[in-house]
Write a protein that holds these residues in place. Structure first.
Motif, short mmCIF file in Angstrom:
data_model
loop_
_atom_site.label_atom_id
_atom_site.label_comp_id
_atom_site.label_asym_id
_atom_site.label_seq_id
_atom_site.Cartn_x
_atom_site.Cartn_y
_atom_site.Cartn_z
N ILE A 24 0.84 -1.20 0.00
CA ILE A 24 0.00 0.00 0.00
C ILE A 24 0.87 1.25 0.00
O ILE A 24 0.65 2.19 -0.76
N THR A 28 1.22 4.19 -2.95
CA THR A 28 1.05 5.62 -2.67
C THR A 28 2.29 6.40 -3.09
O THR A 28 2.19 7.44 -3.74
N GLN A 138 -6.88 9.49 -2.69
CA GLN A 138 -7.61 8.27 -2.36
C GLN A 138 -6.68 7.27 -1.66
O GLN A 138 -7.06 6.64 -0.67
N LEU A 139 -5.48 7.13 -2.18
CA LEU A 139 -4.53 6.18 -1.61
C LEU A 139 -4.09 6.59 -0.21
O LEU A 139 -3.88 5.74 0.65
N SER A 141 -5.89 8.20 1.99
CA SER A 141 -6.96 7.86 2.93
C SER A 141 -7.05 6.35 3.14
O SER A 141 -7.29 5.89 4.26
N ILE A 142 -6.83 5.56 2.09
CA ILE A 142 -6.80 4.11 2.25
C ILE A 142 -5.64 3.70 3.14
O ILE A 142 -5.78 2.85 4.02
N GLU A 143 -4.49 4.32 2.91
CA GLU A 143 -3.31 4.00 3.71
C GLU A 143 -3.56 4.29 5.19
O GLU A 143 -3.22 3.49 6.05
N SER A 145 -6.43 4.42 6.80
CA SER A 145 -7.42 3.53 7.42
C SER A 145 -6.96 2.08 7.48
O SER A 145 -7.11 1.42 8.50
N LYS A 146 -6.38 1.57 6.41
CA LYS A 146 -6.04 0.15 6.37
C LYS A 146 -4.74 -0.19 7.07
O LYS A 146 -4.64 -1.25 7.68
N CYS A 147 -3.76 0.66 6.98
CA CYS A 147 -2.46 0.33 7.56
C CYS A 147 -2.50 0.29 9.07
O CYS A 147 -1.83 -0.51 9.70
#
Length: 166
Positions: A24, A28, A138-139, A141-143, A145-147
């Protein structure tokens, strides 16, 4: 023996989560490098009026694009530019860092280089910079939340598996 089994399971789950988090983060970082690359190309076109060959000679010697492994291949095949682009972006190895949308954006961006006047080139740079900036946000925000939750979940999963096995 049970403690060793629990430790091994926890270690495997932690390693898997670290690999996932690294993927991830690399995705990014590679998109950020694409944004920087497009900005650099835009500057080279606008202020130095360089050709495609000259642009690739400049950008391939920069350390700012370490994850953009395809740049050197494009530079080496600059004589057959569009054929080289098709070959480079058909490489499945790019899917280790980029997703299919990223590859389509890159194909679009690079295929438009050198096909119009300076203003057309700058519009192309601006368009794809915005697309990659949107993808980058987008990446990020994904990073975020998910990381954070991935490591917690992997430790929890390791404990649950260990409890079931014991």
């Amino acid at each position: 023996m049970k403690l060793m089994l629990v430790t091994m399971i926890m270690l495997v789950c932690t390693i898997i989560s670290l690999i996932y988090v690294k993927q991830i983060k690399n995705h990014t970082k590679s998109i950020m490098q694409m944004i920087l690359l497009i900005e650099n190309i835009s500057i080279l076109i606008e202020y130095k009026n360089l050709s495609i060959t000259e642009i690739f000679n400049v950008i391939c010697y920069s350390d700012n694009y370490s994850l953009l492994i395809f740049l050197e291949n494009i530079k080496n095949g600059i004589k057959e530019y569009h054929e080289t682009l098709n070959r480079v972006f058909a490489d499945k190895g790019l899917l280790n860092i980029f997703d299919c949308d990223d590859i389509e954006y890159m194909k679009g961006f690079f295929s438009m280089l050198g096909t119009s006047d300076t203003n057309g080139q700058l519009v192309n740079c601006s368009l794809y910079k915005k697309l990659f900036e949107k993808k980058y946000s987008q990446l990020v925000s994904i990073e975020k939340s998910k990381c954070k939750c991935t490591s917690t979940l992997s430790i929890g999963l390791g404990l649950v598996i260990s409890i079931f096995l014991i």
